[in-house]
Design a protein around this motif. Sequence first.
Motif, PDB file in Angstrom:
ATOM      1  N   PHE A  66       0.832  -1.082   0.201  1.00 32.17           N
ATOM      2  CA  PHE A  66      -0.163   0.050  -0.108  1.00 32.17           C
ATOM      3  C   PHE A  66       0.799   1.400   0.139  1.00 32.17           C
ATOM      4  N   LEU A  67       0.261   2.120  -0.717  1.00 31.57           N
ATOM      5  CA  LEU A  67       1.075   3.553  -0.696  1.00 31.57           C
ATOM      6  C   LEU A  67       0.609   4.379   0.271  1.00 31.57           C
ATOM      7  N   LYS A  68       1.503   4.922   1.322  1.00 34.39           N
ATOM      8  CA  LYS A  68       0.891   5.305   2.511  1.00 34.39           C
ATOM      9  C   LYS A  68       1.155   7.014   2.305  1.00 34.39           C
ATOM     10  N   THR A  69       0.458   7.694   3.245  1.00 33.03           N
ATOM     11  CA  THR A  69       0.603   9.216   3.495  1.00 33.03           C
ATOM     12  C   THR A  69       1.958   9.478   4.212  1.00 33.03           C
ATOM     13  N   ILE A  70       2.302   8.464   5.000  1.00 33.59           N
ATOM     14  CA  ILE A  70       3.379   8.946   5.981  1.00 33.59           C
ATOM     15  C   ILE A  70       4.219   7.564   6.266  1.00 33.59           C
ATOM     16  N   PRO A  71       5.485   7.589   6.430  1.00 35.66           N
ATOM     17  CA  PRO A  71       6.317   6.423   6.570  1.00 35.66           C
ATOM     18  C   PRO A  71       5.920   5.308   7.844  1.00 35.66           C
ATOM     19  N   SER A  72       4.738   5.087   7.817  1.00 39.83           N
ATOM     20  CA  SER A  72       4.302   4.194   9.132  1.00 39.83           C
ATOM     21  C   SER A  72       3.044   3.311   8.380  1.00 39.83           C
ATOM     22  N   SER A  83       0.582   2.781  10.202  1.00 37.19           N
ATOM     23  CA  SER A  83      -0.530   3.530  10.591  1.00 37.19           C
ATOM     24  C   SER A  83      -1.271   4.780   9.859  1.00 37.19           C
ATOM     25  N   GLY A  84      -0.107   4.959   8.742  1.00 37.44           N
ATOM     26  CA  GLY A  84      -0.654   5.998   7.888  1.00 37.44           C
ATOM     27  C   GLY A  84      -1.780   5.644   6.857  1.00 37.44           C
ATOM     28  N   LYS A  85      -2.509   6.445   6.395  1.00 35.44           N
ATOM     29  CA  LYS A  85      -3.721   6.074   5.611  1.00 35.44           C
ATOM     30  C   LYS A  85      -3.140   5.684   4.126  1.00 35.44           C
ATOM     31  N   SER A  86      -3.920   4.649   3.719  1.00 31.76           N
ATOM     32  CA  SER A  86      -3.478   4.087   2.473  1.00 31.76           C
ATOM     33  C   SER A  86      -3.997   4.964   1.371  1.00 31.76           C
ATOM     34  N   LEU A  87      -3.194   5.553   0.415  1.00 30.62           N
ATOM     35  CA  LEU A  87      -3.491   6.161  -1.057  1.00 30.62           C
ATOM     36  C   LEU A  87      -4.054   5.129  -1.999  1.00 30.62           C
ATOM     37  N   ALA A  88      -3.292   4.180  -2.146  1.00 27.74           N
ATOM     38  CA  ALA A  88      -3.468   3.092  -3.056  1.00 27.74           C
ATOM     39  C   ALA A  88      -2.972   1.721  -2.996  1.00 27.74           C
ATOM     40  N   ILE A 139       4.548   7.963  -8.528  1.00 30.65           N
ATOM     41  CA  ILE A 139       3.782   7.207  -9.695  1.00 30.65           C
ATOM     42  C   ILE A 139       3.190   7.989 -10.528  1.00 30.65           C
ATOM     43  N   VAL A 140       3.699   8.083 -11.871  1.00 26.54           N
ATOM     44  CA  VAL A 140       3.169   9.033 -12.759  1.00 26.54           C
ATOM     45  C   VAL A 140       2.470   8.404 -13.740  1.00 26.54           C
ATOM     46  N   ARG A 141       0.914   8.588 -13.544  1.00 20.47           N
ATOM     47  CA  ARG A 141       0.141   8.143 -14.516  1.00 20.47           C
ATOM     48  C   ARG A 141      -0.640   9.200 -15.100  1.00 20.47           C
ATOM     49  N   LYS A 142      -2.026   9.347 -15.320  1.00 22.85           N
ATOM     50  CA  LYS A 142      -2.735  10.665 -15.571  1.00 22.85           C
ATOM     51  C   LYS A 142      -2.646  11.587 -14.692  1.00 22.85           C
ATOM     52  N   LYS A 143      -2.474  10.790 -13.444  1.00 24.17           N
ATOM     53  CA  LYS A 143      -2.352  11.846 -12.145  1.00 24.17           C
ATOM     54  C   LYS A 143      -0.957  11.448 -11.701  1.00 24.17           C
ATOM     55  N   VAL A 144      -0.461  12.321 -10.836  1.00 18.07           N
ATOM     56  CA  VAL A 144       1.001  11.954 -10.175  1.00 18.07           C
ATOM     57  C   VAL A 144       0.669  11.529  -8.627  1.00 18.07           C
ATOM     58  N   LEU A 174       1.895  10.406  -4.934  1.00 22.74           N
ATOM     59  CA  LEU A 174       3.157  10.766  -4.004  1.00 22.74           C
ATOM     60  C   LEU A 174       2.820  10.159  -2.705  1.00 22.74           C
ATOM     61  N   GLY A 175       3.887   9.201  -2.259  1.00 22.77           N
ATOM     62  CA  GLY A 175       3.661   8.638  -1.066  1.00 22.77           C
ATOM     63  C   GLY A 175       4.727   7.600  -0.557  1.00 22.77           C
ATOM     64  N   TRP A 176       4.740   6.963   0.484  1.00 22.50           N
ATOM     65  CA  TRP A 176       5.631   5.922   1.153  1.00 22.50           C
ATOM     66  C   TRP A 176       5.225   4.528   1.071  1.00 22.50           C
TER      67      TRP A 176
END
Length: 133
Positions: free
Chosen positions: A77-83, A85-90, A112-117, A119-121
């Motif tokens: 999972f791509l996380k908002t913070i390096p933990s 417990s961080g929220k999963s973005l994708a 990760i660059v797709r139609k949208k960029v 960014l996460g951990w």
Amino acid sequence: LEIPRIVSLKNSLTYMRSGPGKKYPIIFEFRKKGYPLKIIAEYNNWRKVVTFNNISGWIHTQLLSSFRTGLITENTFLKTIPSNSGKSLAKLLPNLLINIKKCNEGWCKIEIVRKKVFLGWVKKETVWGSTEN
């Protein structure tokens, strides 16, 4: 520069050869700009490289870039913070090509660059190419 080290492909079409020179036959064709490779040897302007799945051969230095990329090796999972417990973005799947921004002991900040960029951990152990450079 240090060996081994991670590099990436400059072009969307790159040939890997069986030896360090144009006279050697092409043994593999890459069709992905930015694909990460590990340099394991050097000979003049040629670099012996190995892929994530252990294909090895020689590529000319002009076709390689020091831009840091990696491959996701397992579902993660791509996380908002390096933990954890961080929220999963994708949810990220194996073989996804990513740009590595920076890594610390356990986590890597990636893009990760797709139609949208995006960014996460992600956990460092899920990224091939995270340990060198």
